[in-house]
Motif scaffolding. Structure first.
Motif, PDB file in Angstrom:
ATOM      1  N   ILE A  45      70.067  -1.636  57.969  1.00  0.00           N
ATOM      2  CA  ILE A  45      70.665  -1.569  56.682  1.00  0.00           C
ATOM      3  C   ILE A  45      69.196  -1.388  55.134  1.00  0.00           C
ATOM      4  CG2 ILE A  45      71.966  -3.088  54.374  1.00  0.00           C
ATOM      5  CD1 ILE A  45      73.396  -4.301  57.308  1.00  0.00           C
ATOM      6  N   LEU A  46      68.020  -1.941  55.325  1.00  0.00           N
ATOM      7  CA  LEU A  46      67.322  -1.646  54.254  1.00  0.00           C
ATOM      8  C   LEU A  46      66.889  -0.337  54.431  1.00  0.00           C
ATOM      9  CD1 LEU A  46      65.650  -2.749  52.827  1.00  0.00           C
ATOM     10  CD2 LEU A  46      63.570  -3.121  54.954  1.00  0.00           C
ATOM     11  N   ALA A  47      66.448   0.268  55.576  1.00  0.00           N
ATOM     12  CA  ALA A  47      66.408   1.670  55.743  1.00  0.00           C
ATOM     13  C   ALA A  47      67.502   2.532  55.064  1.00  0.00           C
ATOM     14  CB  ALA A  47      65.898   1.995  56.911  1.00  0.00           C
ATOM     15  N   ASN A  48      68.283   1.715  55.038  1.00  0.00           N
ATOM     16  CA  ASN A  48      69.709   2.852  54.601  1.00  0.00           C
ATOM     17  C   ASN A  48      69.797   3.218  53.153  1.00  0.00           C
ATOM     18  OD1 ASN A  48      72.399   4.345  56.473  1.00  0.00           O
ATOM     19  ND2 ASN A  48      71.500   2.894  57.498  1.00  0.00           N
ATOM     20  N   GLY A  49      69.156   1.658  52.666  1.00  0.00           N
ATOM     21  CA  GLY A  49      69.396   1.547  51.504  1.00  0.00           C
ATOM     22  C   GLY A  49      67.873   2.317  50.268  1.00  0.00           C
ATOM     23  N   ILE A  50      67.116   2.470  51.470  1.00  0.00           N
ATOM     24  CA  ILE A  50      65.705   2.875  50.649  1.00  0.00           C
ATOM     25  C   ILE A  50      65.699   4.053  50.699  1.00  0.00           C
ATOM     26  CG2 ILE A  50      62.985   3.358  51.235  1.00  0.00           C
ATOM     27  CD1 ILE A  50      63.287   0.291  52.237  1.00  0.00           C
ATOM     28  N   ILE A  51      66.335   5.138  52.047  1.00  0.00           N
ATOM     29  CA  ILE A  51      66.568   6.514  51.568  1.00  0.00           C
ATOM     30  C   ILE A  51      67.396   6.982  50.432  1.00  0.00           C
ATOM     31  CG2 ILE A  51      67.190   8.248  53.600  1.00  0.00           C
ATOM     32  CD1 ILE A  51      64.613   7.633  53.738  1.00  0.00           C
ATOM     33  N   ALA A  52      68.726   5.489  50.401  1.00  0.00           N
ATOM     34  CA  ALA A  52      70.040   6.757  49.801  1.00  0.00           C
ATOM     35  C   ALA A  52      69.333   6.702  47.925  1.00  0.00           C
ATOM     36  CB  ALA A  52      70.556   5.662  49.390  1.00  0.00           C
ATOM     37  N   TYR A  53      68.024   4.976  47.767  1.00  0.00           N
ATOM     38  CA  TYR A  53      67.316   5.123  46.445  1.00  0.00           C
ATOM     39  C   TYR A  53      66.160   5.797  45.928  1.00  0.00           C
ATOM     40  CZ  TYR A  53      65.132   2.446  42.678  1.00  0.00           C
ATOM     41  OH  TYR A  53      64.172   2.208  41.629  1.00  0.00           O
ATOM     42  N   ARG A  54      66.185   6.721  47.504  1.00  0.00           N
ATOM     43  CA  ARG A  54      65.075   7.989  47.236  1.00  0.00           C
ATOM     44  C   ARG A  54      65.723   8.488  46.858  1.00  0.00           C
ATOM     45  NH1 ARG A  54      60.281   5.734  51.423  1.00  0.00           N
ATOM     46  NH2 ARG A  54      59.445   4.308  50.919  1.00  0.00           N
ATOM     47  N   ARG A  55      66.062   9.055  46.980  1.00  0.00           N
ATOM     48  CA  ARG A  55      66.719  10.579  47.090  1.00  0.00           C
ATOM     49  C   ARG A  55      67.960  10.505  45.886  1.00  0.00           C
ATOM     50  NH1 ARG A  55      69.982  10.862  53.360  1.00  0.00           N
ATOM     51  NH2 ARG A  55      68.597  11.756  54.182  1.00  0.00           N
ATOM     52  N   ALA A  56      68.296   9.498  45.987  1.00  0.00           N
ATOM     53  CA  ALA A  56      68.282   9.620  44.339  1.00  0.00           C
ATOM     54  C   ALA A  56      67.500   9.819  43.325  1.00  0.00           C
ATOM     55  CB  ALA A  56      69.210   8.237  44.239  1.00  0.00           C
ATOM     56  N   ARG A  57      66.956   8.949  43.490  1.00  0.00           N
ATOM     57  CA  ARG A  57      65.844   9.297  42.744  1.00  0.00           C
ATOM     58  C   ARG A  57      65.475  10.591  41.939  1.00  0.00           C
ATOM     59  NH1 ARG A  57      60.332   6.946  44.939  1.00  0.00           N
ATOM     60  NH2 ARG A  57      60.173   8.134  45.928  1.00  0.00           N
ATOM     61  N   GLU A  58      65.262  11.178  43.695  1.00  0.00           N
ATOM     62  CA  GLU A  58      64.683  12.749  43.559  1.00  0.00           C
ATOM     63  C   GLU A  58      65.393  13.406  42.146  1.00  0.00           C
ATOM     64  OE1 GLU A  58      61.437  13.840  44.334  1.00  0.00           O
ATOM     65  OE2 GLU A  58      61.100  11.441  45.098  1.00  0.00           O
ATOM     66  N   GLY A  59      66.949  13.146  42.386  1.00  0.00           N
ATOM     67  CA  GLY A  59      67.786  14.212  41.353  1.00  0.00           C
ATOM     68  C   GLY A  59      68.059  13.482  39.880  1.00  0.00           C
ATOM     69  N   VAL A  60      67.715  12.465  39.862  1.00  0.00           N
ATOM     70  CA  VAL A  60      67.841  11.795  38.269  1.00  0.00           C
ATOM     71  C   VAL A  60      66.401  11.955  37.643  1.00  0.00           C
ATOM     72  CG1 VAL A  60      69.575  10.679  38.408  1.00  0.00           C
ATOM     73  CG2 VAL A  60      67.966   9.803  38.658  1.00  0.00           C
TER      74      VAL A  60
END
Length: 334
Positions: free
Chosen positions: A184-199
């Motif tokens: 669960i932690l890994a999914n959260g971190i990866i999603a956070y970083r991907r969103a960060r790149e876009g915004v």
């Protein structure tokens, strides 16, 4: 969270103000790649400068930062805003200095210091979107709670540990599960970083304004309460790191604005006095108060104001970063 502020014509003139501010919050930066404690220099590399044609009563020079040659050109001239809107019409009188601060004496402006979050980058939007993406990814990976419940728990941790806290999702999972589920932690971190790149993007006209200021021969710096690595990562991702002669972060002084140390450190690295410097920031109680107390000229970035500030107490207010150019011109003509 919300973002207030308007986007008027970028050629409008700034508005002098002379009141005080209200509002409190600590928006800085999220978990990002890397957990090391870097020891990189606080000053970005600065190349030699060569003389440039004068654009006002005082001479300026061209500059080259990080190997990026910056040609000389005339600064833009801002048009006054329409007099029909009397609440935004510029005035000619400078506000009196606030009690207890040193009033800037007449001096040529030689440098501009910027706050980072919500001044150069829209941090409020970046933070909100990235956390939402992480929450949804953790729920999809098996976290049994609603997005609203997760959001409240996560921001409670940020409120306690600071918005730059790097282990926020670890603590969150320990809090709700009793242990860290690394899937669960890994999914959260990866999603956070991907969103960060876009915004994680700069405000409109930031690059143009930095280029114009550099062409005017001004030295540029950043003073941020963010940790050193996170501040540099944001500058690099925005592609503006090469513009700055100095970057001062919390790691460099151990003090946060409005304490004088971060501002004084920037002045030391730039080799100038407070009266020769303009501070630009979105947080009146930190950026404006701290800079005014040591005698810097102050500009409130209303376009990044997340608190609905009514009275910033700054010498000038701008609704677009390009409006900073006529502010500098005006100060150098005074």
């Amino acid at each position: 969270m919300h973002h207030s502020g308007t986007w008027p014509d970028s050629t409008g003139s700034p508005r002098p103000k002379n009141a005080t501010s209200s509002g409190s919050c600590d928006w800085q930066s999220p978990r990002c790649a890397g957990h090391s404690n870097p020891t990189a220099s606080t000053s970005a590399p600065t190349s030699a400068r060569s003389p440039a044609p004068a654009w006002s009563a005082t001479s300026t020079c061209t500059s080259s930062r990080a190997g990026r040659a910056i040609p000389t050109s005339s600064p833009c001239s801002a048009k006054p805003k329409s007099s029909a809107n009397t609440s935004k019409a510029p005035t000619t009188a400078s506000p009196p200095p606030s009690a207890g601060r040193t009033a800037p004496c007449a001096a040529v402006v030689k440098a501009v210091v910027f706050d980072l979050d919500n001044t150069l980058v829209n941090f409020t939007k970046f933070k909100s979107v990235s956390v939402e993406a992480a929450i949804q990814a953790m729920i999809d990976a098996g976290l049994d709670m609603t997005p609203e419940q997760a959001r409240q728990r996560i921001f409670q941790i940020y409120d306690t540990r600071g918005i730059e806290y790097q282990e926020v999702f670890d603590d969150f999972l320990r809090d709700v599960l009793g242990y860290v589920d690394y899937r669960i932690l890994a999914n959260g971190i990866i999603a956070y970083r991907r969103a960060r790149e876009g915004v994680l993007v700069s405000y409109p006209h930031v690059n143009m304004a930095l280029l114009k200021l550099a062409r005017m021969g001004l030295r540029l710096a950043v003073v941020s309460d963010a940790p050193r690595l996170q501040a540099w990562m944001r500058l690099v991702q925005l592609g503006v790191d090469g513009f700055f002669d100095a970057v001062v972060t919390f790691d460099d002084t151990g003090r946060r604005k409005p304490a004088p140390e971060p501002f004084q450190k920037a002045l030391e690295l730039l080799g100038i006095t407070a009266a020769e410097c303009v501070m630009v920031g979105d947080w009146a109680e930190r950026d404006i108060v701290g800079a005014r107390e040591i005698g810097m000229h102050t500009v409130f970035a209303r376009y990044g104001d997340a608190f609905g500030t009514k009275h910033s107490g700054a010498d000038f207010e701008i609704d677009d970063v390009l409006e900073l150019i006529p502010v500098i011109e005006r100060l150098n003509r005074a």
